[in-house]
Design a protein around this motif. Structure first.
Motif, PDB file in Angstrom:
ATOM      1  N   ASP A  34      36.244  -7.643 -36.299  1.00  0.00           N
ATOM      2  CA  ASP A  34      36.997  -9.153 -35.019  1.00  0.00           C
ATOM      3  C   ASP A  34      36.847  -8.611 -33.899  1.00  0.00           C
ATOM      4  N   VAL A  35      36.600  -9.922 -33.149  1.00  0.00           N
ATOM      5  CA  VAL A  35      36.755 -10.305 -31.884  1.00  0.00           C
ATOM      6  C   VAL A  35      37.666 -11.229 -31.689  1.00  0.00           C
ATOM      7  N   SER A  36      38.264 -11.982 -32.820  1.00  0.00           N
ATOM      8  CA  SER A  36      39.153 -12.495 -32.015  1.00  0.00           C
ATOM      9  C   SER A  36      41.268 -11.738 -32.036  1.00  0.00           C
ATOM     10  N   GLU A  37      41.494 -12.633 -31.192  1.00  0.00           N
ATOM     11  CA  GLU A  37      43.049 -11.696 -31.001  1.00  0.00           C
ATOM     12  C   GLU A  37      43.980 -12.242 -31.721  1.00  0.00           C
ATOM     13  N   GLY A  38      44.993 -10.897 -32.738  1.00  0.00           N
ATOM     14  CA  GLY A  38      45.912 -11.908 -33.814  1.00  0.00           C
ATOM     15  C   GLY A  38      45.923 -11.463 -34.588  1.00  0.00           C
ATOM     16  N   SER A  39      46.926 -11.486 -35.283  1.00  0.00           N
ATOM     17  CA  SER A  39      47.348 -10.073 -36.634  1.00  0.00           C
ATOM     18  C   SER A  39      46.552 -10.501 -37.576  1.00  0.00           C
ATOM     19  N   GLU A  40      45.674 -11.150 -37.307  1.00  0.00           N
ATOM     20  CA  GLU A  40      44.809 -11.708 -38.923  1.00  0.00           C
ATOM     21  C   GLU A  40      43.285 -10.766 -38.425  1.00  0.00           C
ATOM     22  N   ARG A  41      43.410 -10.468 -37.626  1.00  0.00           N
ATOM     23  CA  ARG A  41      41.918  -9.006 -37.788  1.00  0.00           C
ATOM     24  C   ARG A  41      41.275  -8.321 -38.148  1.00  0.00           C
ATOM     25  N   SER A  42      40.221  -8.460 -38.569  1.00  0.00           N
ATOM     26  CA  SER A  42      39.556  -7.578 -40.035  1.00  0.00           C
ATOM     27  C   SER A  42      38.512  -6.798 -39.216  1.00  0.00           C
ATOM     28  N   ALA A  43      38.630  -4.890 -39.687  1.00  0.00           N
ATOM     29  CA  ALA A  43      37.810  -4.174 -39.652  1.00  0.00           C
ATOM     30  C   ALA A  43      36.827  -3.822 -40.891  1.00  0.00           C
ATOM     31  N   TYR A  44      35.572  -3.922 -40.624  1.00  0.00           N
ATOM     32  CA  TYR A  44      34.713  -3.954 -41.740  1.00  0.00           C
ATOM     33  C   TYR A  44      34.005  -2.778 -41.572  1.00  0.00           C
ATOM     34  N   VAL A  45      34.031  -1.560 -42.225  1.00  0.00           N
ATOM     35  CA  VAL A  45      33.955  -0.018 -43.140  1.00  0.00           C
ATOM     36  C   VAL A  45      32.814  -0.034 -43.954  1.00  0.00           C
ATOM     37  N   ASN A  46      31.925   0.360 -42.507  1.00  0.00           N
ATOM     38  CA  ASN A  46      30.635   0.975 -43.793  1.00  0.00           C
ATOM     39  C   ASN A  46      31.417   2.077 -44.580  1.00  0.00           C
ATOM     40  N   ILE A  47      30.626   1.343 -45.554  1.00  0.00           N
ATOM     41  CA  ILE A  47      31.462   3.040 -46.707  1.00  0.00           C
ATOM     42  C   ILE A  47      30.636   4.117 -46.766  1.00  0.00           C
ATOM     43  N   HIS A  48      29.106   3.667 -46.351  1.00  0.00           N
ATOM     44  CA  HIS A  48      28.206   4.897 -46.561  1.00  0.00           C
ATOM     45  C   HIS A  48      28.866   6.252 -45.377  1.00  0.00           C
ATOM     46  N   CYS A  49      29.665   5.763 -44.196  1.00  0.00           N
ATOM     47  CA  CYS A  49      29.999   6.609 -43.203  1.00  0.00           C
ATOM     48  C   CYS A  49      31.125   7.119 -44.032  1.00  0.00           C
ATOM     49  N   ILE A  50      31.985   7.141 -44.798  1.00  0.00           N
ATOM     50  CA  ILE A  50      33.129   7.394 -45.793  1.00  0.00           C
ATOM     51  C   ILE A  50      32.475   8.935 -45.999  1.00  0.00           C
ATOM     52  N   ASP A  51      33.482  10.318 -46.254  1.00  0.00           N
ATOM     53  CA  ASP A  51      33.296  11.614 -46.133  1.00  0.00           C
ATOM     54  C   ASP A  51      33.594  11.427 -47.382  1.00  0.00           C
ATOM     55  N   GLY A  52      32.289  12.209 -48.752  1.00  0.00           N
ATOM     56  CA  GLY A  52      33.055  12.300 -49.967  1.00  0.00           C
ATOM     57  C   GLY A  52      33.284  11.735 -51.010  1.00  0.00           C
ATOM     58  N   LEU A  53      32.475  10.523 -50.339  1.00  0.00           N
ATOM     59  CA  LEU A  53      33.329   8.581 -51.806  1.00  0.00           C
ATOM     60  C   LEU A  53      31.191   8.915 -52.155  1.00  0.00           C
ATOM     61  N   ASP A  54      32.426   8.080 -53.626  1.00  0.00           N
ATOM     62  CA  ASP A  54      31.194   8.291 -54.844  1.00  0.00           C
ATOM     63  C   ASP A  54      30.729   6.952 -54.794  1.00  0.00           C
ATOM     64  N   LEU A  55      29.653   6.737 -53.710  1.00  0.00           N
ATOM     65  CA  LEU A  55      28.777   5.241 -53.993  1.00  0.00           C
ATOM     66  C   LEU A  55      29.252   4.370 -55.295  1.00  0.00           C
ATOM     67  N   ALA A  56      28.611   5.114 -55.773  1.00  0.00           N
ATOM     68  CA  ALA A  56      28.562   4.558 -57.349  1.00  0.00           C
ATOM     69  C   ALA A  56      29.017   3.811 -58.100  1.00  0.00           C
ATOM     70  N   ALA A  57      30.098   4.430 -58.022  1.00  0.00           N
ATOM     71  CA  ALA A  57      31.824   3.770 -58.574  1.00  0.00           C
ATOM     72  C   ALA A  57      32.505   3.185 -57.580  1.00  0.00           C
ATOM     73  N   VAL A  58      31.315   2.467 -56.113  1.00  0.00           N
ATOM     74  CA  VAL A  58      32.490   1.366 -56.091  1.00  0.00           C
ATOM     75  C   VAL A  58      31.554   0.130 -56.383  1.00  0.00           C
ATOM     76  N   PRO A  59      32.695  -0.701 -56.852  1.00  0.00           N
ATOM     77  CA  PRO A  59      31.823  -1.989 -57.211  1.00  0.00           C
ATOM     78  C   PRO A  59      31.448  -2.734 -55.731  1.00  0.00           C
ATOM     79  N   VAL A  60      30.429  -3.329 -55.396  1.00  0.00           N
ATOM     80  CA  VAL A  60      29.541  -3.807 -54.912  1.00  0.00           C
ATOM     81  C   VAL A  60      29.445  -6.068 -54.872  1.00  0.00           C
ATOM     82  N   LEU A  61      29.925  -6.856 -53.848  1.00  0.00           N
ATOM     83  CA  LEU A  61      29.659  -7.863 -54.194  1.00  0.00           C
ATOM     84  C   LEU A  61      28.599  -8.965 -53.254  1.00  0.00           C
ATOM     85  N   ASP A  62      27.602  -9.076 -53.419  1.00  0.00           N
ATOM     86  CA  ASP A  62      26.508  -9.434 -52.807  1.00  0.00           C
ATOM     87  C   ASP A  62      27.588 -10.865 -51.999  1.00  0.00           C
ATOM     88  N   PHE A  63      26.789 -11.087 -50.810  1.00  0.00           N
ATOM     89  CA  PHE A  63      27.524 -12.327 -49.739  1.00  0.00           C
ATOM     90  C   PHE A  63      26.374 -12.591 -48.963  1.00  0.00           C
TER      91      PHE A  63
END
Length: 115
Positions: free
Chosen positions: A81-110
């Motif tokens: 998020d580019v907004s200022e304040g305490s409610e900012r979020s980050a959105y991590v591309n889980i394809h870039c996380i080391d050693g993660l079993d992607l098939a085990a992560v539930p996916v929600l379509d948005f």
């Protein structure tokens, strides 16, 4: 849990703390092209360890999200998020996380095209 990740070449490295219970597959014009699976976390949970001049920034539309990418290898490890304040979020591309079993992560379509 602490997760570590990076872009392909390793110039953009990060750690993220949290419970990865699911990811979002967004169909907006950029996310669908990147093929990213995004994990939303509070901005302070994401710690960028290495970036320097290699971290690029791209915004479009209403410019509320900064899509970050490596200027060397082109991989998009996260957005924020580019907004200022305490409610900012980050959105991590889980394809870039080391050693993660992607098939085990539930996916929600948005429907980002409609948002």
């Amino acid at each position: 849990m602490l997760y570590k990740g990076s872009c392909h070449c390793g110039k953009i490295a990060f750690e993220v703390e949290g419970d990865l219970t699911g990811a979002v597959r967004c169909n907006c014009s950029i996310c669908s092209r990147k093929g990213a699976l995004l994990w939303a976390v509070p901005h302070e949970a994401l710690q960028v360890l290495a970036w320097g001049d290699d971290l690029g920034r791209y915004t479009f539309g209403n410019h509320v999200i900064a899509h970050r990418f490596c200027r060397t290898c082109g991989i998009h490890p996260f957005a924020e998020d580019v907004s200022e304040g305490s409610e900012r979020s980050a959105y991590v591309n889980i394809h870039c996380i080391d050693g993660l079993d992607l098939a085990a992560v539930p996916v929600l379509d948005f429907d980002g095209r409609a948002a």
